[in-house]
Design a protein around this motif. Sequence first.
Motif, PDB file in Angstrom:
ATOM      1  N   ARG A 175      -3.812   0.642   6.194  1.00  0.00           N
ATOM      2  CA  ARG A 175      -2.530   0.044   5.805  1.00  0.00           C
ATOM      3  C   ARG A 175      -1.508   1.121   5.475  1.00  0.00           C
ATOM      4  N   ILE A 176      -1.933   2.133   4.743  1.00  0.00           N
ATOM      5  CA  ILE A 176      -1.011   3.225   4.396  1.00  0.00           C
ATOM      6  C   ILE A 176      -0.579   3.965   5.654  1.00  0.00           C
ATOM      7  N   ARG A 177      -1.527   4.311   6.517  1.00  0.00           N
ATOM      8  CA  ARG A 177      -1.213   5.048   7.740  1.00  0.00           C
ATOM      9  C   ARG A 177      -0.278   4.258   8.640  1.00  0.00           C
ATOM     10  N   LEU A 178      -0.593   2.981   8.859  1.00  0.00           N
ATOM     11  CA  LEU A 178       0.268   2.155   9.710  1.00  0.00           C
ATOM     12  C   LEU A 178       1.649   1.955   9.086  1.00  0.00           C
ATOM     13  N   GLY A 179       1.668   1.712   7.774  1.00  0.00           N
ATOM     14  CA  GLY A 179       2.944   1.506   7.083  1.00  0.00           C
ATOM     15  C   GLY A 179       3.827   2.736   7.134  1.00  0.00           C
ATOM     16  N   ALA A 197       0.826  -1.206   0.000  1.00  0.00           N
ATOM     17  CA  ALA A 197       0.000   0.000   0.000  1.00  0.00           C
ATOM     18  C   ALA A 197       0.864   1.261   0.000  1.00  0.00           C
ATOM     19  N   VAL A 198       1.932   1.256   0.785  1.00  0.00           N
ATOM     20  CA  VAL A 198       2.828   2.420   0.840  1.00  0.00           C
ATOM     21  C   VAL A 198       3.509   2.631  -0.505  1.00  0.00           C
ATOM     22  N   VAL A 199       3.997   1.559  -1.116  1.00  0.00           N
ATOM     23  CA  VAL A 199       4.675   1.678  -2.410  1.00  0.00           C
ATOM     24  C   VAL A 199       3.710   2.189  -3.469  1.00  0.00           C
ATOM     25  N   LEU A 200       2.512   1.635  -3.521  1.00  0.00           N
ATOM     26  CA  LEU A 200       1.541   2.083  -4.522  1.00  0.00           C
ATOM     27  C   LEU A 200       1.168   3.552  -4.321  1.00  0.00           C
ATOM     28  N   ALA A 201       1.062   3.981  -3.074  1.00  0.00           N
ATOM     29  CA  ALA A 201       0.684   5.369  -2.804  1.00  0.00           C
ATOM     30  C   ALA A 201       1.863   6.323  -2.965  1.00  0.00           C
ATOM     31  N   ALA A 202       2.987   6.008  -2.335  1.00  0.00           N
ATOM     32  CA  ALA A 202       4.103   6.948  -2.304  1.00  0.00           C
ATOM     33  C   ALA A 202       4.915   6.970  -3.583  1.00  0.00           C
ATOM     34  N   TYR A 203       5.155   5.817  -4.181  1.00  0.00           N
ATOM     35  CA  TYR A 203       6.010   5.762  -5.358  1.00  0.00           C
ATOM     36  C   TYR A 203       5.230   5.832  -6.657  1.00  0.00           C
ATOM     37  N   TYR A 204       4.046   5.247  -6.662  1.00  0.00           N
ATOM     38  CA  TYR A 204       3.281   5.205  -7.904  1.00  0.00           C
ATOM     39  C   TYR A 204       2.142   6.210  -7.925  1.00  0.00           C
TER      40      TYR A 204
END
Length: 182
Positions: A165-169, A137-144
Amino acid sequence: MVATDEALLAGMAAGDALAAAAFVRRYQARVFGLALTIVGVRATAEDVAQEAFTRAWRYAPGYDPRRGAVSTWLLTIARNAAVDVLRTTRDQPYDPATLVDLVTVRPAGDEAPADAVADRERLRTALRSLPAEQAQAVVLAAYYGLTAREIAERDGLPLGTVKTRIRLGLGRLRDLMEVRDG
């Protein structure tokens, strides 16, 4: 005397070619390193870095030091330029687990400055320590650059689950990377 980032940016905004050249020299390795980390292809990263500096030159008059450091402002521009490139090639299907691997595996022949390499290695190590669903989730949000809603639709998950998931990650990454607020 070394010019401050703000002075170089102001000079660039005023059309000073020497200030612009000094600004690019100061940040070219970091901008290129970030672009390469996100897009993964040297030639594309070079194009992204060029676009980032073009945007910085164009938007330099609007820079507001109260909103953050010059480096943060410039790297945000670079990240956005890289995400724009990825969005245009988004039709390439990726298994989400592969996305995490792309970010967590060090590219061969990495020639970035030692501190940038060390930071990327710390980030990759931190990402590998996250639960797979948080890392994805972090990769999809932050990088993509995908929104939580886009990730939820893509993965067939409730929006709240993806946001959690994004917040926790990101919170766990912040702790692992020892990032402290101002």
